[in-house]
Design an enzyme around this catalytic site. Structure first.
Site, PDB file in Angstrom:
ATOM      1  N   SER A 289      28.112  54.639 -26.305  1.00  0.00           N
ATOM      2  CA  SER A 289      27.520  53.302 -26.375  1.00  0.00           C
ATOM      3  C   SER A 289      26.263  53.273 -27.251  1.00  0.00           C
ATOM      4  O   SER A 289      26.328  53.556 -28.441  1.00  0.00           O
ATOM      5  CB  SER A 289      27.234  52.823 -24.948  1.00  0.00           C
ATOM      6  OG  SER A 289      26.833  51.485 -24.916  1.00  0.00           O
ATOM      7  N   ASP A 300      25.016  57.339 -40.930  1.00  0.00           N
ATOM      8  CA  ASP A 300      25.392  56.437 -42.026  1.00  0.00           C
ATOM      9  C   ASP A 300      24.333  56.389 -43.125  1.00  0.00           C
ATOM     10  O   ASP A 300      24.651  56.296 -44.312  1.00  0.00           O
ATOM     11  CB  ASP A 300      25.627  55.026 -41.493  1.00  0.00           C
ATOM     12  CG  ASP A 300      26.974  54.874 -40.789  1.00  0.00           C
ATOM     13  OD1 ASP A 300      27.632  55.911 -40.552  1.00  0.00           O
ATOM     14  OD2 ASP A 300      27.364  53.738 -40.485  1.00  0.00           O
ATOM     15  N   LYS A 314      32.701  54.493 -27.340  1.00  0.00           N
ATOM     16  CA  LYS A 314      32.571  53.174 -26.710  1.00  0.00           C
ATOM     17  C   LYS A 314      31.896  52.232 -27.702  1.00  0.00           C
ATOM     18  O   LYS A 314      30.691  52.312 -27.926  1.00  0.00           O
ATOM     19  CB  LYS A 314      31.752  53.235 -25.423  1.00  0.00           C
ATOM     20  CG  LYS A 314      31.625  51.870 -24.738  1.00  0.00           C
ATOM     21  CD  LYS A 314      30.708  51.923 -23.534  1.00  0.00           C
ATOM     22  CE  LYS A 314      30.600  50.552 -22.865  1.00  0.00           C
ATOM     23  NZ  LYS A 314      29.989  49.520 -23.732  1.00  0.00           N
TER      24      LYS A 314
END
Length: 534
Positions: A289, A300, A314
């Site tokens: 999460s 990223d 999740k």
């Protein structure tokens, strides 16, 4: 007569609706069914339970994370994320059916009245809690209460070989629930922060930890998100504001009835606290999460290196819908996507909760937790990082830049059985109880303890003897195999009980393969080799 009229009225309504059966709204049909059962069922019906069951069943047909919680469950869910609760301010363990105080919260209600580590609470108000096999949850209900209310406790205190009963009246107050479990300097330039959840106070705790570590000379950081199951999404965006340049995309959310919303980074102060310097993020299969939001954005933007195992996966956003009685429905309203557009949610079949819950077991059985080449990447889900154009993948969790296999070499059935009986914890409590003053005299700080204390063979012998009394027969071969694990856990628990929670992680991290690899990598040229254009 009144009952007959009700039956006739209900029958007329059904007949009228039957004539226009294609026009009946689904929600009206559900209300009619509940009304019919409540009014005409042959036996007494608990309507509240019936409605709750209907809501749960309805949500189970959706995704694995939409869920209903009754008022008590809702309170238990929200409390850790709110960042505090009202109570007396102690950490405790149950040892042989007696509440044993591990520590008191600094400046908290119990410390103010003189409660000490090692005290045994035997009575709360008029309720005996020692020797009656009371559940932890029932004990906590008695100790907690509204802020400003008072609770009387009877404490058994051992001093100079004698046991005395001391009475205390404690005024309850707000007690913080920390999300930062540990923050310390590993060496003169490497900081370490262990984050257990994302709560309302996480931003402040991380900010405090970063400032403190920088004062101590931190130039590089290991951020430990192992086993962090997430929590609120906003704190993840907030702490990313301290690691990334201002104005970077941290995460975006989008759903059928939820238009895309971009969450951008913004530091709490004038500039980010740690947006340069080496950064390694530790993760495993239970990292989920908000932890994945944090990890995904760092990966990223090529801000740091991710070490460990593929995260949980999740990627669904739940919106709470509270009911007036204190219950709540958490409904999935959107997916979240990392800055490169990766959907981290692992695949699932609607209504098949069991298969979803078995995913981690399936990973173990398929060898993924032990072998990096067992992870199946899908080329269509490949994207490139935003600065260095490194290939990364979506479609089910965050895959690490450096894989660390699950190490089960020291785990045996004997260790499992001893742990399941609570014997290690019981022995640690007894050992600290008998040796607290001597240990504090020998080891002035927890760093001294970590460097100088060893669990010797006589301690292990006593531990195994205690286990035998609890019905776990000694298996010498398995005990030898698990000896490093026994020693580490026992030393960590003793250190925690004498000093504080961070001491446990200082001990554990010397054993943990993920931490050891993170620490090796952050001090290696390999770090720069990973973060470069392919």
């Amino acid at each position: 007569m009144k009952k007959l009229l009700s039956i006739i009225g209900f029958g007329v309504m059904l007949t009228a609706l039957a004539a226009n059966q294609n026009k009946i709204p689904a929600n009206q049909k559900l209300r009619m069914a509940e009304a019919a059962v409540a009014q005409f069922y042959v036996d007494t019906v608990n309507e509240d339970r019936l409605v709750e069951t209907a809501i749960r069943s309805m949500l189970e047909e959706l995704d694995p994370h939409s869920a209903y919680s009754n008022p008590e469950e809702t309170k238990e869910l929200n409390e850790p994320l709110a960042g505090n609760f009202s109570g007396i301010g102690i950490s405790f363990n149950m040892n042989q059916d007696t509440l044993y105080v591990i520590s008191t919260v600094a400046g908290g209600p119990s410390e103010r009245v003189g409660l000490l580590a090692g005290d045994r609470i035997i009575k709360v108000n008029d309720s005996i809690i020692a020797g009656v096999k009371m559940r932890n949850t029932d004990i906590m209900k008695r100790l907690r209460g509204p802020k400003g209310s008072k609770v009387n406790v009877s404490v058994l205190r051992r001093s100079a070989g004698k046991a005395d009963t001391v009475e205390f009246t404690i005024t309850r107050a707000d007690i913080p629930i920390n999300s930062v479990d540990a923050a310390y300097m590993v060496d003169n330039k490497t900081g370490y922060i262990r984050l257990s959840r994302f709560s309302a106070e996480t931003r402040n705790e991380i900010e405090t930890a970063l400032k403190d570590l920088k004062k101590k000379g931190m130039k590089q950081l290991i951020l430990d998100l192992v086993d962090n199951g997430g929590g609120y999404m906003q704190p993840a965006v907030e702490i990313l504001g301290e690691f990334l340049e201002p104005g970077r995309l941290a995460v975006y959310t989008e759903g059928r009835n939820s238009p895309r919303y971009d969450h951008m980074t913004q530091p709490h102060g004038i500039k980010p606290l740690f947006n340069d310097g080496r950064l390694v993020v530790m993760v495993n299969q239970y990292t989920a999460s908000s932890s994945e939001i944090t990890t995904g954005a760092i990966q990223d933007w090529d801000r740091g290196v991710v070490v460990g195992r593929r995260t949980y996966g999740k990627g669904l956003v739940q919106r709470p819908f509270p009911f007036p009685d204190g219950s709540m429905m958490r409904l999935t309203v959107a997916h979240y996507y990392t800055p490169t557009g990766r959907d981290i949610q692992k695949p699932y079949n609607k209504g098949d909760q069991r298969a979803y819950a078995m995913d981690i077991v399936d990973r173990f059985n398929h060898g993924e937790l032990m072998h990096a080449d067992s992870i199946k990447y899908i080329d269509s889900l490949k994207v490139e990082t935003l600065r260095l154009n490194r290939p990364i993948y979506g479609g089910g969790g965050i895959s690490p830049d450096r894989f660390v296999p699950l190490d089960t070499a020291d785990f045996t059935k004997y260790y499992r059985d001893v742990t399941a009986k609570g014997v290690i914890n019981q022995y640690a409590i007894s050992y600290v109880d008998a040796n607290r003053k001597e240990l504090k005299r020998r080891f002035k700080t927890d760093d001294d303890f970590v460097k100088g204390f060893d669990v010797d063979s006589s301690m292990l012998h006593d531990l195994y003897a205690r286990a035998a009394k609890e019905g776990v027969a000694l298996n010498e071969e398995q005990a030898r195999q698990s000896e490093p694990l026994f020693k580490m856990i026992l030393k960590g628990l003793i250190g925690r009980d004498i000093y504080d929670q961070p001491t446990y992680f200082k001990v554990y991290n010397e054993y943990d393969p993920i931490f050891r690899e993170a620490y090796r990598l952050i001090n290696s040229p390999e770090y720069d080799a990973i973060l470069r254009k392919p």
